[in-house]
Each structure stands twice: as structure tokens, then as C-alpha cells.
Design an enzyme around this catalytic site. Structure first.
Site, mmCIF file in Angstrom:
data_model
loop_
_atom_site.group_PDB
_atom_site.id
_atom_site.type_symbol
_atom_site.label_atom_id
_atom_site.label_comp_id
_atom_site.label_asym_id
_atom_site.label_seq_id
_atom_site.Cartn_x
_atom_site.Cartn_y
_atom_site.Cartn_z
ATOM 1 N N GLY A 42 0.824 -1.204 0.000
ATOM 2 C CA GLY A 42 0.000 0.000 0.000
ATOM 3 C C GLY A 42 0.860 1.257 0.000
ATOM 4 O O GLY A 42 0.609 2.201 -0.766
ATOM 5 N N GLY A 222 4.149 -9.596 -15.678
ATOM 6 C CA GLY A 222 5.613 -9.544 -15.714
ATOM 7 C C GLY A 222 6.109 -9.232 -17.112
ATOM 8 O O GLY A 222 5.651 -8.279 -17.747
ATOM 9 N N GLY A 225 3.788 -8.366 -19.986
ATOM 10 C CA GLY A 225 3.042 -7.114 -20.027
ATOM 11 C C GLY A 225 1.801 -7.150 -19.165
ATOM 12 O O GLY A 225 1.822 -7.687 -18.056
ATOM 13 N N ASP A 247 15.871 -5.019 -10.444
ATOM 14 C CA ASP A 247 15.116 -5.483 -9.273
ATOM 15 C C ASP A 247 13.626 -5.318 -9.573
ATOM 16 O O ASP A 247 13.135 -4.195 -9.660
ATOM 17 C CB ASP A 247 15.546 -4.630 -8.059
ATOM 18 N N ASP A 253 3.450 -2.773 -7.568
ATOM 19 C CA ASP A 253 3.030 -1.571 -6.844
ATOM 20 C C ASP A 253 3.190 -0.334 -7.721
ATOM 21 O O ASP A 253 2.343 0.564 -7.704
ATOM 22 C CB ASP A 253 3.846 -1.418 -5.557
HETATM 23 O O1 RIB Z 1 5.168 -5.548 -3.591
HETATM 24 C C1 RIB Z 1 6.401 -5.451 -2.952
HETATM 25 C C2 RIB Z 1 6.212 -5.321 -1.479
HETATM 26 O O2 RIB Z 1 5.637 -6.495 -0.973
HETATM 27 C C3 RIB Z 1 7.495 -5.123 -0.696
HETATM 28 O O3 RIB Z 1 7.781 -3.771 -0.502
HETATM 29 C C4 RIB Z 1 7.242 -5.893 0.586
HETATM 30 O O4 RIB Z 1 7.220 -5.045 1.693
HETATM 31 C C5 RIB Z 1 5.920 -6.600 0.389
HETATM 32 O O5 RIB Z 1 4.902 -5.947 1.041
HETATM 33 NA NA NA Z 2 12.698 -1.748 -8.202
#
Ligand code: RIB
Ligand code: NA
Length: 306
Positions: A42, A222, A225, A247, A253
Site C-alpha cells: 500500500g 511480468g 506485459g 530489481d 506496486d
Molecule cells: O510488492 C512489494 C512489497 O511487498 C514489498 O515492498 C514488501 O514489503 C511486500 O509488502
Molecule cells: Na525496483
């Protein structure tokens, strides 16, 4: 429409270990590097949305400790407005293993203080949620809190996005409250029972999510796409890596935060999906999760480049 985004979710401190492979049980393995940084799905999504240029409010719960200080400093720097409570339970943490060769990751998260977010905490932020353009939540905090936020947003006509992560078996009442549900492959499989391995199976899973009541399914795949599945048909877009992959942690997110920011700024869903892919494509070329979220200028430049 250029309203604010309300995000309900978790902050934790990410403890990221890079190594050639994960350790076996009973083994001690020398790793390549370690990084401590802000995380939690979040919070990462809130940082992504704010950096993408959106007025972003983040609803959560922290402890009173150095990880909480890291959260507050992270939000201040990114321009996220916190709507939080703090208690005696320690702020949580995530163990992140990153494969040093591929940049892929595996995570254990302990939400800590954020595991104590209650529907009452969400109720207290009613004004922020019901006056938003877009509401976003995930499944790291308790499900009853997520459900409360989705109901409140839906009741006020706010666009709702559920990022169903980490994978969970969701009660049936969730998906009918979602304008968009945004699973990755394993999450789509957990929600539908359909093994998602390619575009055809992703589309089948997307349609199963529509059958369960979601307004649209936006699957993040991933390297394959993303796929937007709506009653009127499906649209696939390619991944947009902005450079060598360093990474991938937090790419989902970045995508969700970018998508929400684009919708809140009035983009149509397809433009928003491209904006989201550009956001994610930049994030994977950098270390860290929240720390890797691009600025609006970087996203615009990436979109203009292709
Ligand atoms: O989506 C990545 C996140 O998942 C990381 O930041 C980790 O904290 C987990 O919540
Ligand atoms: Na990253």
C-alpha cells in the site's frame, strides 16, 4: 477529474538480500548485498501515485519506532499525506530475497502494527475515502478493513481498485465492489483456480473474475506485459522495461500506483494502463521498492520515447 487518491494498506521496512540463490533449510549462505528501505504494498503504491503527480492520502497504522520514522520520512519526501494511527505494536518488516542474476524476488512479510488496522480505523477516514476520485487497497492488512474501505468508496461512487496481493482466497462479496481487480499470475490463479501461464489463460482468468462480479480485470503478467479484460473485450500491452532489469520487487506496486494516478487525472483506462506500464518499467531498472518509483517527468519521457 483531478481528485485525490485514497490508498488503504500496509507500510513495512523492506530488508532486501541479494544472492545467487535462496538458502536451503539449515544452510548459511553468503549474500552479495543488503539494503534496508521503505516497503509494504500500500505504501509503495502511494509513493508511486504521489511521484506520478497525484494528490495521494495513505490510510494505515504504524508502531512508534525507527521503522515508523522511516515511513513518515518516506511519505514526506514523496508528497504522500498520511492518515494514520500509531500504537505500541512494532511496525512490520519484509524479508526480500532477490536473485542477483535475474532480479526476481521472493518475499516474506510480517505486517506488524498494520495487521491491527480495523474497520473502525477505516471508518475514521470516511471523509478522505468518500471524497476521493480513486480508492485503492490490497490484502496485506486484515480483510475486514479492506472490505470496509471498498464498501465506503463504492457507496460514494468512488472508482475502486483492489490489488489482490498477497494471493488469498477472497470472500465472494469483494469482487462486486471492485471497478478494477489487478492480480499478477499467481494471484489470478488463487482467485479463479485457472493456472495462468500465457495470454489465453490470463484472459480466461480475467473473464472468471468478471463472472465473480469485478467491473474489469487488469492482470499484470511480468515480462508478458498486462492484460485488461472487460465485458466488451480484452486489450493486451507489452511490458515497457526502461533499461536493464535490476530489481522487479515492487513492480506491481508501481503499476497499481501509476494506474490509479492516471485514472485520477482523467485518463481513460487504456491510456492509464500504458502510463502504469511505463511506471513499472522504470521501477524495475532500479534497486528497492518505494525507492525505485519514478517521477512524473520520467514517466512522461518514457511514454514519449516509444
Ligand atoms: O510488492 C512489494 C512489497 O511487498 C514489498 O515492498 C514488501 O514489503 C511486500 O509488502
Ligand atoms: Na525496483
Amino acid at each position: 477529474m483531478t481528485g485525490h487518491i485514497a490508498i488503504l494498506g500496509v507500510f513495512v521496512a523492506d530488508c532486501a538480500f541479494r544472492a545467487d540463490r535462496p538458502p536451503h533449510m539449515g544452510e548459511t549462505l553468503l549474500g552479495k548485498s543488503f539494503q534496508l528501505g521503505p516497503g509494504g504494498k500500500g505504501s509503495n503504491q502511494a509513493v508511486a501515485a504521489a511521484r506520478a503527480g497525484c494528490d495521494t492520502r495513505f490510510i494505515s497504522r504504524l508502531g512508534r519506532d525507527t521503522f515508523a520514522d522511516l515511513a513518515l520520512a518516506t511519505w514526506r519526501d514523496a508528497g504522500v499525506t498520511p492518515a494514520i494511527t500509531q500504537g505500541e505494536t512494532a511496525t512490520g518488516a519484509a524479508y526480500i530475497f532477490i536473485n542477483d542474476t535475474t532480479g526476481q524476488n521472493a518475499i516474506i512479510i510480517v505486517p506488524g502494527a498494520a495487521a491491527e488496522i480495523t474497520p473502525e480505523d477505516v471508518e475514521r477516514q470516511r471523509d478522505i475515502i468518500t471524497s476521493a476520485s480513486v480508492f485503492v487497497t490490497q490484502l496485506e492488512q486484515p480483510l475486514d478493513a479492506a472490505l470496509c474501505g471498498l464498501r465506503m468508496a463504492r457507496g460514494a461512487g468512488v472508482t475502486t481498485i483492489l490489488n489482490p496481493a498477497p494471493a488469498a482466497d477472497l470472500p465472494a462479496e469483494f469482487l462486486p465492489l471492485c471497478d478494477y481487480v489487478t492480480p499478477n499470475e499467481p494471484e489470478a490463479t488463487a482467485l479463479t483456480g485457472i493456472e495462468v501461464t500465457d495470454l489465453a489463460s490470463a484472459e480466461a482468468a480475467g473473464n472468471a473474475l468478471l463472472d465473480k462480479g469485478a467491473g474489469a480485470a487488469l492482470l499484470t503478467l511480468g515480462e508478458m506485459g498486462a492484460l485488461l479484460v472487460r465485458p466488451e473485450g480484452s486489450i493486451h500491452i507489452a511490458a515497457r522495461p526502461a533499461g536493464p532489469v535490476i530489481d522487479t520487487t515492487g513492480a506491481g506496486d508501481a503499476f497499481n500506483g501509476g494506474f490509479a494516478a492516471a485514472l485520477a487525472q482523467g485518463m481513460d483506462p487504456i491510456a492509464a494502463m500504458n502510463f502504469a506500464a511505463a511506471t513499472a518499467g522504470l521501477s524495475i531498472t532500479r534497486h528497492g521498492t518505494a525507492a525505485s518509483m519514478p517521477s512524473r517527468a520520467e514517466i512522461d519521457a518514457a511514454l514519449a520515447a516509444t
